[in-house]
Design a protein around this motif. Structure first.
Motif, PDB file in Angstrom:
ATOM      1  N   PHE A 179       0.830  -1.205   0.000  1.00 36.48           N
ATOM      2  CA  PHE A 179       0.000   0.000   0.000  1.00 36.48           C
ATOM      3  C   PHE A 179       0.865   1.256   0.000  1.00 36.48           C
ATOM      4  N   MET A 180       1.929   1.255   0.797  1.00 35.20           N
ATOM      5  CA  MET A 180       2.816   2.409   0.841  1.00 35.20           C
ATOM      6  C   MET A 180       3.454   2.658  -0.517  1.00 35.20           C
ATOM      7  N   GLN A 275      14.043  -3.530  16.019  1.00 37.59           N
ATOM      8  CA  GLN A 275      14.548  -4.817  15.552  1.00 37.59           C
ATOM      9  C   GLN A 275      15.870  -4.639  14.786  1.00 37.59           C
ATOM     10  N   HIS A 276      16.636  -5.728  14.706  1.00 38.49           N
ATOM     11  CA  HIS A 276      17.850  -5.704  13.889  1.00 38.49           C
ATOM     12  C   HIS A 276      17.513  -5.742  12.400  1.00 38.49           C
ATOM     13  N   GLN A 277      16.420  -6.377  12.041  1.00 41.11           N
ATOM     14  CA  GLN A 277      15.994  -6.517  10.640  1.00 41.11           C
ATOM     15  C   GLN A 277      14.541  -6.062  10.533  1.00 41.11           C
ATOM     16  N   PHE A 278      14.269  -5.187   9.576  1.00 41.30           N
ATOM     17  CA  PHE A 278      12.898  -4.675   9.453  1.00 41.30           C
ATOM     18  C   PHE A 278      12.675  -4.167   8.035  1.00 41.30           C
ATOM     19  N   ASP A 279      11.410  -4.035   7.665  1.00 47.69           N
ATOM     20  CA  ASP A 279      11.024  -3.475   6.365  1.00 47.69           C
ATOM     21  C   ASP A 279      10.728  -1.994   6.520  1.00 47.69           C
ATOM     22  N   LYS A 280      11.116  -1.238   5.502  1.00 45.85           N
ATOM     23  CA  LYS A 280      10.806   0.188   5.513  1.00 45.85           C
ATOM     24  C   LYS A 280      10.615   0.674   4.097  1.00 45.85           C
ATOM     25  N   CYS A 281       9.612   1.518   3.913  1.00 44.16           N
ATOM     26  CA  CYS A 281       9.399   2.194   2.638  1.00 44.16           C
ATOM     27  C   CYS A 281      10.074   3.557   2.727  1.00 44.16           C
ATOM     28  N   GLU A 282      11.101   3.746   1.926  1.00 39.67           N
ATOM     29  CA  GLU A 282      11.921   4.955   2.009  1.00 39.67           C
ATOM     30  C   GLU A 282      11.572   5.924   0.886  1.00 39.67           C
ATOM     31  N   LEU A 283      11.690   7.219   1.187  1.00 39.53           N
ATOM     32  CA  LEU A 283      11.504   8.286   0.214  1.00 39.53           C
ATOM     33  C   LEU A 283      12.793   9.099   0.131  1.00 39.53           C
ATOM     34  N   GLN A 308      -2.869   9.099   7.623  1.00 42.69           N
ATOM     35  CA  GLN A 308      -4.257   9.548   7.529  1.00 42.69           C
ATOM     36  C   GLN A 308      -5.118   8.514   6.803  1.00 42.69           C
ATOM     37  N   SER A 309      -4.569   7.903   5.752  1.00 41.57           N
ATOM     38  CA  SER A 309      -5.310   6.885   5.008  1.00 41.57           C
ATOM     39  C   SER A 309      -5.616   5.674   5.878  1.00 41.57           C
ATOM     40  N   LEU A 310      -4.708   5.375   6.806  1.00 44.63           N
ATOM     41  CA  LEU A 310      -4.897   4.254   7.734  1.00 44.63           C
ATOM     42  C   LEU A 310      -5.691   4.669   8.966  1.00 44.63           C
ATOM     43  N   PRO A 412      -8.254  -4.361   0.081  1.00 43.84           N
ATOM     44  CA  PRO A 412      -7.978  -4.908  -1.252  1.00 43.84           C
ATOM     45  C   PRO A 412      -6.674  -5.703  -1.323  1.00 43.84           C
ATOM     46  N   TYR A 413      -5.719  -5.362  -0.459  1.00 44.09           N
ATOM     47  CA  TYR A 413      -4.441  -6.078  -0.425  1.00 44.09           C
ATOM     48  C   TYR A 413      -4.538  -7.355   0.418  1.00 44.09           C
ATOM     49  N   MET A 414      -5.655  -7.518   1.110  1.00 47.14           N
ATOM     50  CA  MET A 414      -5.864  -8.665   1.993  1.00 47.14           C
ATOM     51  C   MET A 414      -6.939  -9.606   1.447  1.00 47.14           C
TER      52      MET A 414
END
Length: 423
Positions: A179-180, A275-283, A308-310, A412-414
């Motif tokens: 979604f991001m 966490q030592h390992q994680f997901d991130k959406c970067e800009l 806001q969308s969430l 929709p993603y679920m």
């Protein structure tokens, strides 16, 4: 990296900027190192000029039959050849002293950054949404235990600060990241990138994680580094380039990130916050100096749009001079409300770095209608940290029966699911 010409011309202003960072004056030390580097450069230049002039005269003297004069100049040239390597090494050494000194000094805050020592001096700029009041609210690790959030198995396999996400919670985590990405590319015009997550020293030097913060990173056995954020890979897309096209450039990536969390002993030892390992959406944005302030607001707004969308309550914080990251000249943090903890926690950090990183990367652009080039400005922000967003959804959308309601934009993603329940 700082502009040495600015320091030469404005030593007092430079020291005043350092003082706002809580640092002692350094201009005198820097200018002394600069003087030595310039003196070493002058010595080399003088020797080269003398050698070149003598070499030309030798031919002229030989043409006139002045063998004695030519022989004397040849001896002079030979002496220069013998002395030159030592002078060149002295120049390299002096240059390195100056660069090493400059590379460990943080960026200077802009005027609107509030003065302060730590997070207690940050300034709240705005709030969005009302914090959710939930009776007997639980924290995310208690909620997630029945939904596929497994710290115990990860402890056996990898140690502390790792987690398995299984089943419905793994799917929700994936939905959040997708979604991001879709939002930032389709709504805000960022170009999606799949970047390397292993990088060389130069890349981390360019974004200023090296040399000062090596202990926060994970290194591989072949001399590479695991990225602590996709900022590193994305910003270095323009390293050692002169850009001729339209700016800004906007990049986004969803990647794994890796941090050693040095100095975080005892902080957030339970759960997904640290966490030592994680997901991130970067800009990441690459702009002209004139664009960067507006781009900073735009980037922060893109991250806010996700929250806001969430429908997740949050507040925007302007970091004080003592709490900003090393490369930043101005930073906004977004802090999301967590009912289980009963407080706001950071979920995004959006920074304007000015030309600080560009100087380290030698990233320039050619202004239209002007001669020469200028350094670009670089900006980066989390849009958002996926794991922390998962935490916020679990806590804000928790139900008494142990299920978690799925925010509408994620359904929709679920596959149309409106809630996730125990495995």
């Amino acid at each position: 990296m700082h502009d040495i010409r600015f320091i030469r011309e404005n030593p007092a202003a430079f020291d005043a900027g350092l003082a706002r960072r809580g640092l002692e004056p350094l201009s005198a030390t820097i200018l002394e190192a600069d003087a030595q580097a310039r003196s070493a450069q002058t010595s080399v230049d003088t020797m080269l000029a003398t050698r070149n002039a003598a070499s030309k005269q030798i031919g002229a003297l030989m043409g006139k039959g002045d063998k004695e004069g030519a022989a004397a100049l040849k001896a002079e040239v030979e002496a220069i050849k013998l002395d030159l390597p030592a002078k060149e090494e002295a120049k390299r050494s002096a240059d390195k002293v100056l660069v090493d000194l400059l590379s460990t000094i943080p960026n200077l805050p802009v005027d609107e950054v509030p003065q302060g020592a730590d997070e207690n001096d940050n300034a709240e700029v705005a709030r969005w949404g009302e914090p959710v009041e939930i009776a007997n609210a639980r924290e995310h690790f208690d909620i997630g235990a029945a939904l596929g959030l497994d710290f115990e198995s990860a402890q056996v396999v990898s140690g502390a600060r790792f987690a398995y996400l299984r089943g419905p919670i793994a799917r929700l985590n994936r939905a959040i990241g997708q979604f991001m990405l879709d939002t930032h590319t389709e709504t805000f015009g960022y170009q999606e990138v799949v970047p390397p997550v292993l990088v060389r020293d130069d890349a981390l030097f360019g974004t200023a994680q090296l040399p000062k913060f090596a202990e926060d990173l994970f290194a591989t056995t072949d001399g590479r580094w695991l990225i602590p954020t996709a900022e590193v890979s994305l910003t270095n897309l323009v390293r050692e380039q002169i850009l001729d096209g339209d700016l800004p450039l906007r990049f986004t990536a969803l990647t794994l990130c890796f941090r050693s969390e040095a100095g975080a002993a005892g902080k957030d030892t339970r759960g997904l916050i640290r966490q030592h390992q994680f997901d991130k959406c970067e800009l990441v944005s690459i702009t002209t100096p004139e664009q960067s302030d507006d781009e900073h607001e735009r980037m922060t707004g893109a991250a806010e749009h996700i929250l806001q969308s969430l429908d997740l309550p949050y507040r925007r914080i302007l970091l004080c001079s003592g709490d900003m990251g090393f490369s930043a000249r101005k930073t906004y943090d977004l802090e999301v409300w967590l009912p289980g903890q009963g407080k706001y926690r950071e979920i995004s950090s959006c920074s304007n770095c000015g030309d600080f990183q560009a100087r380290r990367m030698n990233a320039r652009y050619r202004p239209a209608g002007e001669k020469g080039t200028k350094f670009v400005h670089t900006l980066n922000g989390s849009g958002l940290a996926v794991g922390r967003t998962l935490v916020a959804i679990l806590e804000n959308y928790q139900n008494e029966d142990g299920s978690v309601t799925i925010p509408e934009v994620l359904r929709p993603y679920m596959g149309g699911l409106d809630r996730i329940t125990a495995l």
